[in-house]
Design a protein around this motif. Structure first.
Motif, PDB file in Angstrom:
ATOM      1  N   ILE A 192       0.943  -1.307  -0.142  1.00 44.90           N
ATOM      2  CA  ILE A 192      -0.066   0.148   0.021  1.00 44.90           C
ATOM      3  C   ILE A 192       0.671   1.278   0.157  1.00 44.90           C
ATOM      4  N   LEU A 193       1.746   1.192   0.881  1.00 44.51           N
ATOM      5  CA  LEU A 193       2.686   2.363   0.931  1.00 44.51           C
ATOM      6  C   LEU A 193       3.439   2.587  -0.445  1.00 44.51           C
ATOM      7  N   TYR A 215       2.497   1.879  -3.508  1.00 43.58           N
ATOM      8  CA  TYR A 215       1.609   2.446  -4.534  1.00 43.58           C
ATOM      9  C   TYR A 215       1.357   3.705  -4.338  1.00 43.58           C
ATOM     10  N   GLY A 216       0.998   4.122  -2.879  1.00 46.36           N
ATOM     11  CA  GLY A 216       0.903   5.484  -2.654  1.00 46.36           C
ATOM     12  C   GLY A 216       2.060   6.458  -3.047  1.00 46.36           C
ATOM     13  N   ALA A 247       2.352   6.541  -7.008  1.00 39.61           N
ATOM     14  CA  ALA A 247       1.150   7.528  -7.285  1.00 39.61           C
ATOM     15  C   ALA A 247       1.540   8.990  -7.058  1.00 39.61           C
ATOM     16  N   THR A 248       2.150   9.271  -5.865  1.00 37.90           N
ATOM     17  CA  THR A 248       2.523  10.516  -5.521  1.00 37.90           C
ATOM     18  C   THR A 248       3.660  11.131  -6.450  1.00 37.90           C
ATOM     19  N   THR A 289      10.184   1.270  -0.092  1.00 37.08           N
ATOM     20  CA  THR A 289       9.149   0.310   0.971  1.00 37.08           C
ATOM     21  C   THR A 289       9.942  -0.930   0.971  1.00 37.08           C
TER      22      THR A 289
END
Length: 130
Positions: free
Chosen positions: A86-87, A89-90, A93-94, A115
């Motif tokens: 999750i981290l 992908y976040g 995306a950022t 990550t």
């Protein structure tokens, strides 16, 4: 005491090797999908989910025990991997949104390397506590 530390180190090396293998496989898959799919965000989501499934399947086959017991536990390892995904992908995306000139593959490598450090730190945090 030294034997337990050696077992934990071996367990950490197995976790790190699995993580690095996942990173290499995902980089290859992402690169291949990037040429076929529309948009870097969807491509990243698909490659991340695919590799996450493969890594979770591999987790069942790798022994993370230290002295006959799990150092972190399967649930702990799965939690670390899911939170890292999750981290990952976040962060990806950022990077893509904030720096549109950044190549998607470069953003993926940066997010994954960051990550990976998080996941190894999380594993160490749980595995080496007394």
């Amino acid at each position: 005491m030294a034997d337990a530390s050696l077992n934990r180190s071996g367990s950490l090396l197995r976790f790190a090797a699995l993580s690095l293998l996942g990173l290499a496989a995902e980089t290859l898959l992402f690169h291949l999908l990037l040429k076929v799919m529309q948009g870097p965000l969807l491509t990243r989501a698909v490659s991340l989910v695919a590799i996450l499934g493969i890594m979770l399947a591999m987790l069942r086959r790798i022994d993370f025990t230290t002295g006959g017991r799990l150092s972190v536990g399967r649930a702990g390892i799965v939690a670390i991997v899911l939170i890292a995904a999750i981290l990952n992908y976040g962060l990806y995306a950022t990077l893509i949104m904030v720096l549109p000139s950044l190549q998607p593959l470069a953003a993926m490598v940066f997010a994954s390397a960051s990550t990976l450090c998080f996941a190894i730190f999380g594993y160490i945090r749980f595995a080496f506590r007394e």
